[in-house]
Design a protein around this motif. Structure first.
Motif, PDB file in Angstrom:
ATOM      1  N   GLU A  86       0.859  -1.178   0.000  1.00  0.00           N
ATOM      2  CA  GLU A  86       0.000   0.000   0.000  1.00  0.00           C
ATOM      3  C   GLU A  86       0.897   1.231   0.000  1.00  0.00           C
ATOM      4  OE1 GLU A  86      -3.316   0.352  -0.139  1.00  0.00           O
ATOM      5  OE2 GLU A  86      -3.733  -1.805  -0.105  1.00  0.00           O
ATOM      6  N   ARG A  88       1.627   4.854   0.972  1.00  0.00           N
ATOM      7  CA  ARG A  88       1.173   5.630   2.118  1.00  0.00           C
ATOM      8  C   ARG A  88       1.561   7.107   2.042  1.00  0.00           C
ATOM      9  NH1 ARG A  88      -2.238   1.974   4.424  1.00  0.00           N
ATOM     10  NH2 ARG A  88      -1.201   0.124   5.194  1.00  0.00           N
ATOM     11  N   TRP A  95      -1.556   1.399  -4.774  1.00  0.00           N
ATOM     12  CA  TRP A  95      -1.035   0.125  -4.310  1.00  0.00           C
ATOM     13  C   TRP A  95      -0.288  -0.567  -5.449  1.00  0.00           C
ATOM     14  CZ3 TRP A  95      -3.024  -3.710  -7.336  1.00  0.00           C
ATOM     15  CH2 TRP A  95      -4.270  -3.486  -7.922  1.00  0.00           C
TER      16      TRP A  95
END
Length: 150
Positions: A86, A88, A95
């Protein structure tokens, strides 16, 4: 956001493909002007965090990621594995996921799928972003899977 998928077949066994694809610093070495720094100590697995920084000197974009799915391949025919990251970051979002599967002929099939967005980039540029991602990450995947004698 843009979604792209790349696939490759390599003569390498699944365990070696997994080792190469989860060598996070090696990813940065394959992408122009990029360095990858692992932020969590110890072996990779769920919760491993790292940042890919693309740029020159103090000017660049950080792409912080976290491993959220970690299923290494088993042994034998049909061995398969999957890893999901993922993104961030405040700028880079989305992703990335890679899957691999042992083929009956002894080769390993790899699929790299990524959904990427860059804040500030208009939605209309999605196809361009996806095409660039497919090109850059396709080349990186080719280099990661290239035969290298040990």
């Amino acid at each position: 956001m843009s979604l792209f998928r790349i696939s490759r077949t390599t003569p390498l066994p699944p365990a070696e493909v997994w080792r190469r694809l989860t060598d996070w610093p090696a990813h940065g070495a394959q992408v122009p002007l990029t360095r990858t720094r692992v932020l969590t100590p110890g072996p990779s697995g769920p919760g491993t965090r790292f940042t890919a920084r693309t740029g020159i000197g103090p000017v660049g974009i950080d792409d912080p990621m976290e491993v959220v799915r970690w299923e290494p391949p088993g042994e034998g025919p049909g061995a398969s594995g999957i890893c999901r990251l993922e993104k961030r970051g405040r700028v880079v979002t989305g992703w990335a996921e890679f899957e691999l599967r042992a083929e009956p002929d002894g080769s390993t099939r790899v699929w790299w799928t990524e959904r990427i967005g860059v804040r500030g980039v208009p939605r209309v540029a999605g196809p361009l972003l996806g095409g660039a991602g497919k090109l850059v990450f396709g080349r990186a995947l080719d280099k990661l899977l290239a035969h290298r004698p040990r």
